[in-house]
Design a protein around this motif. Sequence first.
Motif, short mmCIF file in Angstrom:
data_model
loop_
_atom_site.label_atom_id
_atom_site.label_comp_id
_atom_site.label_asym_id
_atom_site.label_seq_id
_atom_site.Cartn_x
_atom_site.Cartn_y
_atom_site.Cartn_z
N LYS A 39 -42.46 -4.97 34.87
CA LYS A 39 -41.55 -6.10 34.78
C LYS A 39 -41.48 -6.82 36.12
O LYS A 39 -41.52 -8.05 36.19
N SER A 40 -41.40 -6.04 37.19
CA SER A 40 -41.23 -6.68 38.50
C SER A 40 -42.48 -7.48 38.86
O SER A 40 -42.39 -8.57 39.42
N ILE A 41 -43.66 -6.95 38.51
CA ILE A 41 -44.89 -7.68 38.85
C ILE A 41 -45.02 -8.96 38.01
O ILE A 41 -45.31 -10.03 38.53
N ILE A 42 -44.74 -8.84 36.73
CA ILE A 42 -44.87 -10.03 35.87
C ILE A 42 -43.82 -11.07 36.27
O ILE A 42 -44.13 -12.26 36.39
N PHE A 168 -48.01 -14.10 46.11
CA PHE A 168 -47.70 -13.13 45.06
C PHE A 168 -47.55 -11.74 45.69
O PHE A 168 -46.54 -11.04 45.51
N LEU A 169 -48.55 -11.37 46.48
CA LEU A 169 -48.54 -10.02 47.08
C LEU A 169 -47.41 -9.88 48.10
O LEU A 169 -46.74 -8.85 48.18
N PHE A 174 -45.96 -6.53 49.89
CA PHE A 174 -47.17 -5.89 50.40
C PHE A 174 -47.37 -6.24 51.86
O PHE A 174 -47.18 -7.38 52.26
N LYS A 175 -47.75 -5.24 52.62
CA LYS A 175 -48.14 -5.49 54.02
C LYS A 175 -49.56 -4.98 54.18
O LYS A 175 -50.13 -4.44 53.24
N LEU A 326 -52.14 -2.82 41.87
CA LEU A 326 -50.92 -3.16 42.61
C LEU A 326 -49.92 -2.02 42.49
O LEU A 326 -49.36 -1.56 43.49
N ILE A 327 -49.74 -1.55 41.26
CA ILE A 327 -48.73 -0.50 41.03
C ILE A 327 -49.14 0.78 41.76
O ILE A 327 -48.32 1.41 42.44
N GLU A 328 -50.40 1.13 41.65
CA GLU A 328 -50.89 2.36 42.29
C GLU A 328 -50.67 2.28 43.81
O GLU A 328 -50.17 3.21 44.43
#
Length: 436
Positions: A39-42, A168-169, A174-175, A326-328
């Motif tokens: 959900k958070s990614i979408i 997006f990232l 994401f860093k 992304l999730i991994e």
Amino acid sequence: MPKTKKNKKTILTKSNKFDLLKSVKGMPDILPKDGAWWKSIIQTGQSVSELHDFHFIETPILEPATLFELAVGASTDIIEKEMYVFKTKGGDRVALRPEGTAPVVRSYIEHHLGYFASPLKVYYYGPMFRYGRPQAGRERQFHQFGFEILSDNDPVYDGEIILVALEFLKSLKFKNLSLKINTIGCKICRSNYREKLRKYYQDIKSKLCCDCERRLEKNPFRLLDCKNENCMPLRNNAPIILDYLCQNCNNHFKTVLELIEDNNISYEPDPYLVRGLDYYNRTVFEIYSLDFKWALAGGGRYDYLSEMLGGRCIPGVGVAIGIERLIETMKLQQMTPHLKLKPRLLFAAVGDQAKKASLRLMNELRSNGIVVIEALGKKSLRAQMKIADKFKVPLVLIFGQKEFFEKTIIVRDMKTGAQESIILSKLVEEVKKRIK
Ligand code: AMP
């Protein structure tokens, strides 16, 4: 063959029964425990798309197999080994889509989407299918979130595609990202370079792996990204495209690099980055997580793709981001999903009349934007309260027979344990006061 008792028995053996209850290899289920990640990614992808003015598009999972054969290229791994192709009952040869760009271009041509917007900026997300060897970060069914900009070859759009993928990232926190970028030129300069590359590898043909030897004539670019340990060092002396670019491609690439520098994006030029699909030209790029060395996203320009499909020239540029990766990566970095949670509470009811009235009361709260969870199937209050603990809700509403007749409800603050009775007619107002 007629069904005999013996045949029936073989079909119903215990082990067969259990195989039926397993998902197909390399195609894992997405389970409720991971719901917050998805959900958070979408949600993040959708809000970034909106900010950058990308419109939603969805194409079918099945397409004519030739769409991908023409677009992705016959000598690529995807077409040679990885595409799920089959004939329908009506005799059509179809494929489970291995990627999302060719279908978007097909849809653009079919529906004349240039009339909708020019350039057309679209985003999509959904499952892709590649019959590879399942391993960490590589599934047979995986999901991509993609962005495409069609009908303009201005380098500003290459810059925007890279920017939107990085935004997006970054929105997902994401860093340690690294952007690898290269150009593979146009029809003219690429054919020149291709010949030089072919000649270079031809001279050392005996050192190549079987795949590279086979691809040497048809697609010498692929030799640059061969992962065979004997082939990898051979590319160190291979000619690089930058020495063979025509003036237009040189200028195009220079502008893309200036644009990303202007946006303070650091990048690593990689003259050997060619990407595995035939439809790319000019800019190609990949975004890596430095900590885990796998590509999170890949993309590039595909100005000839429409013509490869038999359409007119429609330039384009796009990127696809792998959702599972992304999730991994986020899990390995011990990040948490970024979800804007709505206020939530548990509604507990005891007694038949109270339970009957619960649905209406819960609906009233929900229509006011309050997330209500419940376990009304459980008879005792204790069992219902356990669910409040399990899901860590801050507030519980307790509605029993006494409250039903008095037209009140008990509000319990789960942190302090304090309880008070409020009038039912002020339910929403009172709950809103107590919940953030
Ligand atoms: P590609 O379409 O090959 O350019 O891939 C774009 C992105 O999709 C990659 O950077 C990965 O994040 C993801 N991806 C590609 N293939 C797979 C796969 N087999 N399993 C999981 N993710 C994948």
